[in-house]
Structures are given as structure tokens and as C-alpha cells.
Design a protein around this motif. Structure first.
Motif, PDB file in Angstrom:
ATOM      1  N   ILE A  79       2.611  -3.288   6.268  1.00 15.46           N
ATOM      2  CA  ILE A  79       3.032  -2.447   5.142  1.00 15.46           C
ATOM      3  C   ILE A  79       4.023  -1.372   5.581  1.00 15.46           C
ATOM      4  CG2 ILE A  79       0.923  -2.876   3.853  1.00 15.46           C
ATOM      5  CD1 ILE A  79      -0.116  -0.174   4.798  1.00 15.46           C
ATOM      6  N   HIS A  82       7.616  -2.254   4.826  1.00 15.15           N
ATOM      7  CA  HIS A  82       7.913  -2.438   3.394  1.00 15.15           C
ATOM      8  C   HIS A  82       7.405  -3.777   2.858  1.00 15.15           C
ATOM      9  CE1 HIS A  82      10.355   1.185   3.667  1.00 15.15           C
ATOM     10  NE2 HIS A  82      11.015   0.641   4.664  1.00 15.15           N
ATOM     11  N   LYS A  84       4.254  -5.882   1.005  1.00 11.39           N
ATOM     12  CA  LYS A  84       3.107  -5.634   0.142  1.00 11.39           C
ATOM     13  C   LYS A  84       1.815  -5.849   0.912  1.00 11.39           C
ATOM     14  CE  LYS A  84       5.121  -6.913  -4.338  1.00 11.39           C
ATOM     15  NZ  LYS A  84       5.005  -7.844  -5.500  1.00 11.39           N
ATOM     16  N   PRO A  85       0.753  -5.129   0.547  1.00  8.29           N
ATOM     17  CA  PRO A  85      -0.532  -5.367   1.224  1.00  8.29           C
ATOM     18  C   PRO A  85      -1.019  -6.796   0.976  1.00  8.29           C
ATOM     19  CG  PRO A  85      -0.557  -3.294   0.013  1.00  8.29           C
ATOM     20  CD  PRO A  85       0.686  -3.999  -0.400  1.00  8.29           C
ATOM     21  N   CYS A  98       4.430 -13.472   3.219  1.00 11.80           N
ATOM     22  CA  CYS A  98       4.598 -12.041   2.994  1.00 11.80           C
ATOM     23  C   CYS A  98       5.592 -11.806   1.851  1.00 11.80           C
ATOM     24  CB  CYS A  98       5.114 -11.359   4.268  1.00 11.80           C
ATOM     25  SG  CYS A  98       3.955 -11.425   5.662  1.00 11.80           S
ATOM     26  N   GLU A 101       7.911  -5.114  -0.929  1.00 14.27           N
ATOM     27  CA  GLU A 101       7.615  -4.210  -2.036  1.00 14.27           C
ATOM     28  C   GLU A 101       8.848  -4.050  -2.927  1.00 14.27           C
ATOM     29  OE1 GLU A 101       8.578   0.004   0.294  1.00 14.27           O
ATOM     30  OE2 GLU A 101       6.507  -0.663   0.024  1.00 14.27           O
TER      31      GLU A 101
END
Length: 288
Positions: A79, A82, A84-85, A98, A101
């Protein structure tokens, strides 16, 4: 005899090979053996027709049938870069790629190993195509006669058109609008007319105020209390008059309303004297 035996072996081998599905089985020692299904791995090569399989651990996956003893690891999405979780329990049968964001994107060429920030369209440009998680923003310059003043503007606005009577003070650019100088004559006339009308109304009001003040216009007072007092006095006088009329009337005395009379032969006495007064149509002569 030997040739017949070799031919038999070849036919048997070809039969087993043709009957063994490549996606779900594998050949071992001339036998068609089963593989472990998606999301599982093979522990030990046990029985050919009933292998020992185990679920993949968390964070690992197996997308198809396999005879391998290890599962594939899911990619790690940091994270701080940049991304997203990730989900707490990702899929064990497919890769969990992955995702960047909002405001960032990654390309499929590098298997989304890095996130890059979307390009920001500057003033003088418009947003031709919005960026996505896997593609960058596309900017386009404003056409002649249009402009934009904000970052990543969706559209370019058209320059202002100067009305009749206005002059273009400054021309428009790709980042600023055109400005107009001057005022149409009809607007000037309307403004002057309104000002004159307001002035005339003020003068008329002032003259009426002065005239009223000089003429001494006053408000008529409330006369009802005074009228009531006068009625009370009149009623009292009527009562006095009634009382007076009830009393016996006294004989009226003769009032001498004589007026001087000029001496004439008709009012002269024998001694040459004349009457000096006349009362109640009777003449009284004073003898001297």
C-alpha cells in the motif's frame, strides 16, 4: 511370434495414451494417473488413480490441475507504493492481481508491479480520455476560440462574444476569456432616463411638502368630546327655559324706543316746540 507381441504392446500403449486426458491426467509407468484439482497440491505420489491432494495455504493459489507439490504464491501489493489493500483471504484458484489506488495506474506489460500517477491536464487543455487503473489520462489542447482555466477540465469553454456597442479589450487565449469594453447606447439611455425620472419624483415630492407646510395644513381634531359638552350645555339651558316659562309673566313695561325726529310743521307744538321721540307708534311731545 515376437512381432505379434511387440505389436500388442504398441496397441495397448497407444490405447492408454489416447484415453488419458492431458488436462486432468498424466502418464506414469504406462498408466494414466489423475492430477490434483484447482486450489490443491499433491502431497505424495500415492496411488495413480487416487492421489493424495491438499488445499493450498493462504496467500497461495493453483489455477488448474497439477501434479506439483507446491502452489503458486499470490503477488504482494504494498500500500506504500499506491496499491489498494489486498483481501484478507484471496482466492486459492486464481491469481489476485494488484490494483492501483485512484489517481494511479499500472500497465499489464509489467504485471502491475508498479503504480504510476495519472497525467494532470493543464489549463489550456481538456480531458480527452479519463485515466483508468490500467491506462493513463489523455489530454487534448483547446481549439482556437476556446479556453480552460482549471486542471483536468472536462471541456473547453468558448470565448465571450462582444455585443453591439462593445469592443474587444483583450483577445482570448487558450487559458483566458475575451474581455469586452464599452456599453451599448440603449443601456446608457435607459440609465439616464431612470435617473431623470427619479429626480423629477424627488422634486415633485419636495414641492408638495413645502406647499403643505406653507398653507398650514393641519389635521382636523376629534370634535366628539366638544360636541358632547355642547349638547350637555344645551340640555341645561333647555331645562332653565322650561322652568322660567312656568313662572307667572310680569307685565311688560313700555320701553322707550324713541328715536330723534327732525322738527317739521307736523310735530311742532303751539308754542313752537317739537316732539323729540316716538314710542310704540305714539308720539310724545316734550313741551319747552
Amino acid at each position: 511370434m515376437r512381432a505379434v507381441f511387440v505389436l500388442y504392446l504398441l496397441v495397448t500403449l497407444l490405447y492408454h495414451v489416447s484415453c488419458c486426458e492431458k488436462e486432468t491426467h498424466y502418464m506414469k509407468d504406462g498408466k494414466c494417473c489423475k492430477m490434483c484439482g484447482p486450489g490443491k497440491r499433491m502431497l505424495v505420489e500415492g496411488k495413480c488413480e487416487d492421489p493424495a491432494c491438499q488445499d493450498c495455504p493462504n496467500g497461495e493459489y493453483q489455477s488448474g490441475y497439477t501434479r506439483e507439490t507446491k502452489c503458486e504464491r499470490q503477488p504482494y501489493c504494498d500500500i506504500n507504493l499506491h496499491f489498494k489493500p489486498q483481501q484478507a483471504y484471496p482466492s486459492k484458484t486464481s491469481i489476485s492481481e494488484c490494483e492501483c489506488e485512484p489517481g494511479y495506474y499500472c500497465t499489464q506489460d509489467d504485471d502491475c508491479s508498479t503504480c504510476m500517477e495519472h497525467t494532470v491536464c493543464k489549463p489550456g487543455q481538456r480531458l480527452a480520455k479519463k485515466g483508468s487503473p490500467v491506462s493513463d489520462t489523455v489530454c487534448e489542447a483547446c481549439k482556437n476560440g476556446t479556453f480552460s482555466t482549471e486542471d483536468s477540465a472536462d471541456t473547453c469553454k468558448e470565448w465571450k462574444t462582444c455585443e453591439h456597442g462593445y469592443d474587444a479589450n483583450t483577445p482570448g487565449t487558450s487559458t483566458s476569456d475575451r474581455t469586452c469594453l464599452g456599453a451599448p447606447i440603449y443601456r446608457v439611455l435607459i440609465g439616464v432616463g431612470v435617473a431623470v425620472l427619479v429626480l423629477l419624483l424627488a422634486i415633485i415630492f419636495f414641492v408638495l411638502y413645502k406647499t403643505k407646510k406653507n398653507a398650514g395644513w393641519i389635521e382636523i381634531p376629534n370634535l366628539k368630546p366638544k360636541i358632547a359638552v355642547l349638547n350637555m350645555i344645551n340640555n341645561t339651558q333647555d331645562i332653565d327655559i322650561e322652568k322660567t316659562s312656568e313662572q307667572p309673566r310680569q307685565p311688560e313695561e313700555d320701553i322707550d324706543n324713541s328715536v330723534p325726529v327732525s322738527p317739521t310743521p307736523s310735530n311742532m307744538t303751539e308754542n313752537g316746540k317739537f316732539c323729540c321721540s316716538r314710542a310704540r307708534q305714539r308720539t310724545y311731545c316734550l313741551m319747552y
